[in-house]
Write an enzyme that holds these catalytic residues in place. Structure first.
Site, PDB file in Angstrom:
ATOM      1  N   ARG A 166       0.840  -1.210   0.000  1.00 43.74           N
ATOM      2  CA  ARG A 166       0.000   0.000   0.000  1.00 43.74           C
ATOM      3  C   ARG A 166       0.875   1.260   0.000  1.00 43.74           C
ATOM      4  NH1 ARG A 166      -2.332  -3.601  -0.957  1.00 43.74           N
ATOM      5  NH2 ARG A 166      -4.245  -4.475  -0.112  1.00 43.74           N
ATOM      6  N   SER A 240     -10.761  -0.610   4.004  1.00 48.23           N
ATOM      7  CA  SER A 240      -9.885  -0.885   5.156  1.00 48.23           C
ATOM      8  C   SER A 240      -9.345   0.436   5.684  1.00 48.23           C
ATOM      9  CB  SER A 240      -8.719  -1.775   4.736  1.00 48.23           C
ATOM     10  OG  SER A 240      -9.216  -2.978   4.219  1.00 48.23           O
ATOM     11  N   GLU A 337      -4.562   3.319   6.608  1.00 51.25           N
ATOM     12  CA  GLU A 337      -4.454   3.137   5.152  1.00 51.25           C
ATOM     13  C   GLU A 337      -5.121   4.340   4.470  1.00 51.25           C
ATOM     14  OE1 GLU A 337      -5.211  -0.797   3.585  1.00 51.25           O
ATOM     15  OE2 GLU A 337      -6.131   0.040   1.791  1.00 51.25           O
TER      16      GLU A 337
HETATM   17  C1  LIG Z   1     -15.510  -0.480  -0.028  1.00 56.09           C
HETATM   18  C2  LIG Z   1     -14.056  -0.252  -0.322  1.00 56.09           C
HETATM   19  C3  LIG Z   1     -13.242  -1.331  -0.587  1.00 56.09           C
HETATM   20  C4  LIG Z   1     -11.882  -1.141  -0.866  1.00 56.09           C
HETATM   21  N1  LIG Z   1     -11.110  -2.229  -1.131  1.00 56.09           N
HETATM   22  C5  LIG Z   1      -9.799  -2.073  -1.399  1.00 56.09           C
HETATM   23  C6  LIG Z   1      -8.974  -3.205  -1.675  1.00 56.09           C
HETATM   24  O1  LIG Z   1      -9.428  -4.343  -1.702  1.00 56.09           O
HETATM   25  N2  LIG Z   1      -7.668  -2.999  -1.922  1.00 56.09           N
HETATM   26  C7  LIG Z   1      -7.122  -1.748  -1.927  1.00 56.09           C
HETATM   27  O2  LIG Z   1      -5.916  -1.632  -2.170  1.00 56.09           O
HETATM   28  N3  LIG Z   1      -7.878  -0.657  -1.678  1.00 56.09           N
HETATM   29  C8  LIG Z   1      -9.193  -0.783  -1.415  1.00 56.09           C
HETATM   30  N4  LIG Z   1      -9.970   0.313  -1.143  1.00 56.09           N
HETATM   31  C9  LIG Z   1      -9.343   1.647  -1.088  1.00 56.09           C
HETATM   32  C10 LIG Z   1      -9.476   2.482  -2.381  1.00 56.09           C
HETATM   33  O3  LIG Z   1     -10.532   2.020  -3.173  1.00 56.09           O
HETATM   34  C11 LIG Z   1      -8.187   2.474  -3.199  1.00 56.09           C
HETATM   35  O4  LIG Z   1      -7.117   2.987  -2.444  1.00 56.09           O
HETATM   36  C12 LIG Z   1      -8.338   3.298  -4.489  1.00 56.09           C
HETATM   37  O5  LIG Z   1      -7.217   3.106  -5.317  1.00 56.09           O
HETATM   38  C13 LIG Z   1      -8.521   4.786  -4.247  1.00 56.09           C
HETATM   39  O6  LIG Z   1      -8.854   5.355  -5.488  1.00 56.09           O
HETATM   40  P1  LIG Z   1      -9.564   6.758  -5.610  1.00 56.09           P
HETATM   41  O7  LIG Z   1      -9.582   7.114  -7.051  1.00 56.09           O
HETATM   42  O8  LIG Z   1     -10.852   6.734  -4.923  1.00 56.09           O
HETATM   43  O9  LIG Z   1      -8.514   7.689  -4.865  1.00 56.09           O
HETATM   44  P2  LIG Z   1      -8.787   8.853  -3.802  1.00 56.09           P
HETATM   45  O10 LIG Z   1      -9.375   8.252  -2.589  1.00 56.09           O
HETATM   46  O11 LIG Z   1      -9.495   9.981  -4.435  1.00 56.09           O
HETATM   47  O12 LIG Z   1      -7.285   9.279  -3.492  1.00 56.09           O
HETATM   48  C14 LIG Z   1      -6.411   8.393  -2.843  1.00 56.09           C
HETATM   49  C15 LIG Z   1      -4.987   8.936  -2.947  1.00 56.09           C
HETATM   50  O13 LIG Z   1      -4.557   8.890  -4.300  1.00 56.09           O
HETATM   51  C16 LIG Z   1      -4.202  10.203  -4.742  1.00 56.09           C
HETATM   52  N5  LIG Z   1      -4.594  10.311  -6.148  1.00 56.09           N
HETATM   53  C17 LIG Z   1      -5.804  10.021  -6.684  1.00 56.09           C
HETATM   54  N6  LIG Z   1      -5.755  10.203  -8.014  1.00 56.09           N
HETATM   55  C18 LIG Z   1      -4.498  10.637  -8.305  1.00 56.09           C
HETATM   56  C19 LIG Z   1      -3.824  11.026  -9.496  1.00 56.09           C
HETATM   57  N7  LIG Z   1      -4.424  11.003 -10.695  1.00 56.09           N
HETATM   58  N8  LIG Z   1      -2.535  11.439  -9.403  1.00 56.09           N
HETATM   59  C20 LIG Z   1      -1.891  11.471  -8.215  1.00 56.09           C
HETATM   60  N9  LIG Z   1      -2.476  11.123  -7.057  1.00 56.09           N
HETATM   61  C21 LIG Z   1      -3.764  10.708  -7.106  1.00 56.09           C
HETATM   62  C22 LIG Z   1      -4.952  11.155  -3.840  1.00 56.09           C
HETATM   63  O14 LIG Z   1      -4.323  12.427  -3.790  1.00 56.09           O
HETATM   64  C23 LIG Z   1      -4.867  10.405  -2.526  1.00 56.09           C
HETATM   65  O15 LIG Z   1      -3.592  10.592  -1.961  1.00 56.09           O
HETATM   66  C24 LIG Z   1     -11.340   0.159  -0.870  1.00 56.09           C
HETATM   67  C25 LIG Z   1     -12.170   1.258  -0.611  1.00 56.09           C
HETATM   68  C26 LIG Z   1     -13.520   1.055  -0.341  1.00 56.09           C
HETATM   69  C27 LIG Z   1     -14.396   2.239  -0.086  1.00 56.09           C
END
Ligand SMILES: Cc1cc2nc3c(=O)[nH]c(=O)nc-3n(C[C@H](O)[C@H](O)[C@H](O)COP(=O)(O)OP(=O)(O)OC[C@H]3O[C@@H](n4cnc5c(N)ncnc54)[C@H](O)[C@@H]3O)c2cc1C
Length: 342
Positions: A166, A240, A337
């Site tokens: 992560r 998580s 996380e």
């Molecule tokens: C129900 C649920 C289940 C999940 N299951 C998992 C799982 O199984 N495994 C797992 O690893 N994660 C899981 N996650 C966490 C999450 O989905 C991931 O971390 C996902 O990649 C976040 O993506 P996001 O676009 O929503 O990012 P955001 O939440 O919007 O941002 C997360 C981070 O990424 C950065 N970021 C976003 N886009 C960019 C970009 N284009 N350039 C630079 N930085 C950027 C943001 O600044 C921030 O630091 C889960 C979340 C939920 C709600």
């Protein structure tokens, strides 16, 4: 300037936790030119920038973000065959699970275990998302970024991304400012199922399903996740909330003396990863523990859920209580996380 710059935009509806105050400025960037303008806008006002994806890994402060929130909406998927593989370049703004579905439908192996993870393609390398025995770093070839310092695009190889559990270079130092525009994945055209993870192994141990198809693996992952995670359309959560702790073998052994059943997964010769859900459930007896509008999900205690009206302050206090209890019972300092945006 042709960008639409909005002011005082509530961030709560843009996150899966559904919590948080407004962004002072909010910009959606669909091209590199948009990114350049958005970054220049922030620079001219000496304002901090926050890059927003799908908001699924964030806890936004109740007072919001005092700078410029840029939501990357660069889309598009391009595939190029390369021998037994295919190289796919996907725009950062593509929905992650839509991209996985596309790969599965086209017979590209490598992402199926990461089905149904919320969020965008652009955030996947930042967090090095992982699930069911796979991490995205295994198939990322390179990441194209916009560097606000030079106002130019550049490409980071997989090695340059410094992926960890992560973790990646994008979470540290100057690289925190890099904006992911697109990600290149190298996927296999020949089957390479990864079914060792307990839930999947159990699912496919049934006689007659010797070699499941891509679609069968995706369907199984979706079914497992749907049973394990709350329904995002009804419950606020960021998945998580904490990382699984990585401890030394010596620490593991001393914990095993007190908790002989404690599961662990090898990391390297001297470290092991502990499932925090097990610690929360068995050691703290905290599965389903609730206080006010916040709770540890009854199906999976690593998942913090927030009810209507919950605040960032309330979640932070709840999380601090859990963190203190884990430290008290096990000596382990757990790490979030979820990213706190303030
Ligand atoms: C129900 C649920 C289940 C999940 N299951 C998992 C799982 O199984 N495994 C797992 O690893 N994660 C899981 N996650 C966490 C999450 O989905 C991931 O971390 C996902 O990649 C976040 O993506 P996001 O676009 O929503 O990012 P955001 O939440 O919007 O941002 C997360 C981070 O990424 C950065 N970021 C976003 N886009 C960019 C970009 N284009 N350039 C630079 N930085 C950027 C943001 O600044 C921030 O630091 C889960 C979340 C939920 C709600």
């Amino acid at each position: 300037m042709h960008l639409t710059i909005r002011e005082h935009v509530s961030l709560a509806p843009l996150t899966t936790l559904g919590i948080g105050g407004p962004a002072r400025y909010y910009i959606e960037a669909a091209t590199v030119a948009d990114l350049r303008e958005a970054v220049a806008f922030a620079g001219a006002r000496s304002l901090p920038v926050f890059i927003l994806g799908g908001g699924s890994n964030l806890l936004v402060s109740d007072v919001g973000f005092p700078g410029v929130v840029i939501r990357v909406q660069i889309t598009g998927v391009h595939a190029k065959p390369q021998g037994e593989c295919v190289v796919l370049r996907a725009g950062a703004g593509e929905a992650w699970d839509g991209f996985v579905a596309y790969c599965v439908a086209h017979g590209y192996w490598g992402l199926e275990n990461l089905s149904l993870i919320p969020g965008t393609v652009g955030a996947a390398p930042v967090q090095n998302i992982g699930a069911y025995g796979r991490e995205v770093r295994e198939v990322i070839e390179s990441v194209v970024v916009f560097d606000p310092l030079s106002a130019a695009e550049r490409t980071l190889t997989n090695a340059a991304c410094l992926f960890g559990y992560r973790d990646s270079v994008f979470k540290h130092g100057d690289a925190k400012q890099l904006i992911v525009m697109g990600v290149s994945f190298k996927l296999s055209l020949t089957p390479r199922p990864e079914l060792a993870y307990k839930d999947l192994a159990t699912r496919f141990s049934t006689p007659g399903v010797a070699s499941p198809s891509l679609a069968e693996i995706r369907d199984a992952v979706i079914a497992i996740r749907t049973a394990k995670f709350p329904d995002l359309s009804r419950t606020g959560t960021a998945g998580s909330f904490w990382k699984n702790p990585v401890v030394t073998i010596a620490t593991l052994e001393s914990l095993r003396a007190r908790f002989p059943e404690m599961p662990s997964y090898p990391v390297d010769a001297t470290h092991a990863k502990l499932p925090l859900a097990w610690i929360l459930d068995v050691v703290l007896k905290a599965k389903g523990y609730a206080k006010g509008n916040v709770a540890l999900f009854h199906q999976q205690p690593l998942v913090l859920v927030a009810g209507r009206g919950a605040t960032c302050r309330e979640i932070t206090a709840f999380a601090a209580e859990i963190e203190a209890r884990v430290a008290e019972q096990t000596g382990i300092m757990i790490e979030k996380e979820v990213l706190v945006v303030a």
